[in-house]
Design a protein around this motif. Structure first.
Motif, mmCIF file in Angstrom:
data_model
loop_
_atom_site.group_PDB
_atom_site.id
_atom_site.type_symbol
_atom_site.label_atom_id
_atom_site.label_comp_id
_atom_site.label_asym_id
_atom_site.label_seq_id
_atom_site.Cartn_x
_atom_site.Cartn_y
_atom_site.Cartn_z
ATOM 1 N N GLY A 170 -70.657 -76.436 38.867
ATOM 2 C CA GLY A 170 -70.725 -76.852 37.477
ATOM 3 C C GLY A 170 -72.059 -76.532 36.824
ATOM 4 O O GLY A 170 -72.932 -75.898 37.431
ATOM 5 N N THR A 171 -72.188 -76.988 35.609
ATOM 6 C CA THR A 171 -73.389 -76.722 34.811
ATOM 7 C C THR A 171 -73.818 -77.996 34.106
ATOM 8 O O THR A 171 -72.988 -78.778 33.646
ATOM 9 C CB THR A 171 -73.107 -75.613 33.779
ATOM 10 O OG1 THR A 171 -72.699 -74.433 34.480
ATOM 11 C CG2 THR A 171 -74.326 -75.303 32.928
ATOM 12 N N ARG A 172 -75.118 -78.184 34.023
ATOM 13 C CA ARG A 172 -75.701 -79.304 33.289
ATOM 14 C C ARG A 172 -76.718 -78.752 32.300
ATOM 15 O O ARG A 172 -77.649 -78.045 32.705
ATOM 16 C CB ARG A 172 -76.366 -80.285 34.266
ATOM 17 C CG ARG A 172 -75.348 -81.079 35.061
ATOM 18 C CD ARG A 172 -75.842 -81.558 36.400
ATOM 19 N NE ARG A 172 -76.313 -80.525 37.324
ATOM 20 C CZ ARG A 172 -75.538 -79.649 37.979
ATOM 21 N NH1 ARG A 172 -74.242 -79.655 37.800
ATOM 22 N NH2 ARG A 172 -76.053 -78.764 38.802
ATOM 23 N N VAL A 173 -76.504 -79.071 31.046
ATOM 24 C CA VAL A 173 -77.425 -78.681 29.984
ATOM 25 C C VAL A 173 -78.075 -79.960 29.468
ATOM 26 O O VAL A 173 -77.379 -80.872 29.016
ATOM 27 C CB VAL A 173 -76.689 -77.949 28.831
ATOM 28 C CG1 VAL A 173 -77.631 -77.674 27.678
ATOM 29 C CG2 VAL A 173 -76.051 -76.667 29.342
ATOM 30 N N HIS A 174 -79.390 -80.015 29.560
ATOM 31 C CA HIS A 174 -80.134 -81.197 29.117
ATOM 32 C C HIS A 174 -81.044 -80.773 27.960
ATOM 33 O O HIS A 174 -81.827 -79.831 28.094
ATOM 34 C CB HIS A 174 -81.009 -81.762 30.243
ATOM 35 C CG HIS A 174 -80.243 -82.107 31.480
ATOM 36 N ND1 HIS A 174 -79.448 -83.207 31.594
ATOM 37 C CD2 HIS A 174 -80.143 -81.456 32.671
ATOM 38 C CE1 HIS A 174 -78.904 -83.252 32.797
ATOM 39 N NE2 HIS A 174 -79.311 -82.181 33.460
ATOM 40 N N ALA A 175 -80.943 -81.482 26.860
ATOM 41 C CA ALA A 175 -81.814 -81.252 25.713
ATOM 42 C C ALA A 175 -82.662 -82.496 25.509
ATOM 43 O O ALA A 175 -82.147 -83.621 25.532
ATOM 44 C CB ALA A 175 -80.973 -80.977 24.467
ATOM 45 N N ARG A 176 -83.953 -82.286 25.335
ATOM 46 C CA ARG A 176 -84.885 -83.394 25.098
ATOM 47 C C ARG A 176 -85.662 -83.078 23.842
ATOM 48 O O ARG A 176 -86.188 -81.971 23.680
ATOM 49 C CB ARG A 176 -85.829 -83.544 26.276
ATOM 50 C CG ARG A 176 -85.096 -83.876 27.575
ATOM 51 C CD ARG A 176 -86.017 -83.762 28.747
ATOM 52 N NE ARG A 176 -87.033 -84.805 28.692
ATOM 53 C CZ ARG A 176 -87.447 -85.494 29.728
ATOM 54 N NH1 ARG A 176 -86.949 -85.246 30.917
ATOM 55 N NH2 ARG A 176 -88.350 -86.401 29.610
ATOM 56 N N LEU A 177 -85.752 -84.063 22.968
ATOM 57 C CA LEU A 177 -86.391 -83.831 21.687
ATOM 58 C C LEU A 177 -87.129 -85.083 21.237
ATOM 59 O O LEU A 177 -86.533 -86.164 21.148
ATOM 60 C CB LEU A 177 -85.309 -83.473 20.656
ATOM 61 C CG LEU A 177 -85.744 -82.959 19.325
ATOM 62 C CD1 LEU A 177 -86.472 -81.617 19.478
ATOM 63 C CD2 LEU A 177 -84.548 -82.770 18.426
ATOM 64 N N PRO A 178 -88.442 -84.947 20.973
ATOM 65 C CA PRO A 178 -89.165 -86.113 20.455
ATOM 66 C C PRO A 178 -88.676 -86.420 19.034
ATOM 67 O O PRO A 178 -88.431 -85.510 18.248
ATOM 68 C CB PRO A 178 -90.621 -85.669 20.463
ATOM 69 C CG PRO A 178 -90.591 -84.195 20.446
ATOM 70 C CD PRO A 178 -89.300 -83.785 21.086
ATOM 71 N N LEU A 179 -88.531 -87.707 18.751
ATOM 72 C CA LEU A 179 -88.056 -88.109 17.430
ATOM 73 C C LEU A 179 -89.245 -88.372 16.509
ATOM 74 O O LEU A 179 -90.300 -88.822 16.954
ATOM 75 C CB LEU A 179 -87.192 -89.356 17.536
ATOM 76 C CG LEU A 179 -85.876 -89.127 18.282
ATOM 77 C CD1 LEU A 179 -85.166 -90.449 18.482
ATOM 78 C CD2 LEU A 179 -84.987 -88.153 17.537
ATOM 79 N N PRO A 180 -89.052 -88.109 15.220
ATOM 80 C CA PRO A 180 -90.149 -88.387 14.273
ATOM 81 C C PRO A 180 -90.411 -89.892 14.204
ATOM 82 O O PRO A 180 -89.537 -90.699 14.446
ATOM 83 C CB PRO A 180 -89.617 -87.862 12.941
ATOM 84 C CG PRO A 180 -88.163 -87.643 13.129
ATOM 85 C CD PRO A 180 -87.878 -87.570 14.589
ATOM 86 N N LYS A 181 -91.630 -90.212 13.903
ATOM 87 C CA LYS A 181 -92.028 -91.626 13.813
ATOM 88 C C LYS A 181 -91.475 -92.258 12.562
ATOM 89 O O LYS A 181 -91.266 -91.702 11.584
ATOM 90 C CB LYS A 181 -93.549 -91.728 13.832
ATOM 91 C CG LYS A 181 -94.140 -91.110 15.078
ATOM 92 C CD LYS A 181 -95.042 -92.074 15.761
ATOM 93 C CE LYS A 181 -95.784 -91.498 16.902
ATOM 94 N NZ LYS A 181 -95.127 -91.171 18.071
#
Length: 181
Positions: A170-181
């Motif tokens: 299988g495949t795992r796609v992880h996206a991480r994104l800092p959120l604006p304050k």
């Protein structure tokens, strides 16, 4: 749509051709409606909250895979904090989600897809994990730009992506994104 409609008018003596063109016209109209809905959602300031994004992605995935045997599992908190997602961030996240879903549909041959969304220390984490055939990143054809585009979209917003895959696992796609304050 207008051109296909014109073709229908020219094929009145060929019922099979008219039927095929009418089907194509209907499909194009539905696709246009979906696309317009996405554009409206992505630019609507009333939809600039994390909860709205989570709801949109789950509904989009359900519609996208409605005609397939793929099982969808959502791991999304019932209560999400009232976090604002500016239009540019929402649009980029939507494009990442669409690319991940498209890759599963086209390449994974999966029976199950798990979509997970979580918020950790002002960082949004969005994951797509399938149980499909997997792949080796070194064997992705150069003309396939989806994974690169996904990484660039996130990078441009200060985020990152991680893709884990192995043949048969299988495949795992992880996206991480800092959120604006």
């Amino acid at each position: 749509l207008a051109m296909v409609g014109d073709l229908v008018g020219q094929q009145t003596d060929k019922p099979a051709a008219v039927q095929m063109l009418a089907t194509r016209l209907s499909e194009s109209a539905r696709e246009l409606t979906r696309t317009m809905g996405e554009v409206i959602w992505a630019t609507d300031p009333d939809k600039d909250r994390l909860r709205s994004f989570a709801l949109f992605v789950t509904r989009y995935a359900e519609r996208f895979f409605a005609e397939s045997a793929l099982r969808l599992r959502f791991d999304i908190p019932a209560e999400l904090p009232d976090v604002m997602l500016p239009a540019e961030l929402r649009n980029s996240l939507l494009m990442v989600a669409k690319e991940a879903l498209n890759n599963v549909a086209k390449h994974a041959q999966a029976s199950e897809l798990r979509i997970k969304l979580e918020l950790c220390d002002r960082e949004l984490r969005l994951s797509f994990e399938d149980d499909g055939q997997g792949f080796l990143k070194t064997q992705v054809a150069e003309e396939h730009h989806g994974l690169v585009n996904m990484e660039k979209r996130l990078s441009d917003l200060g985020g990152q992506s991680q893709i884990e895959s192995a043949v048969g696992q299988g495949t795992r796609v992880h996206a991480r994104l800092p959120l604006p304050k």
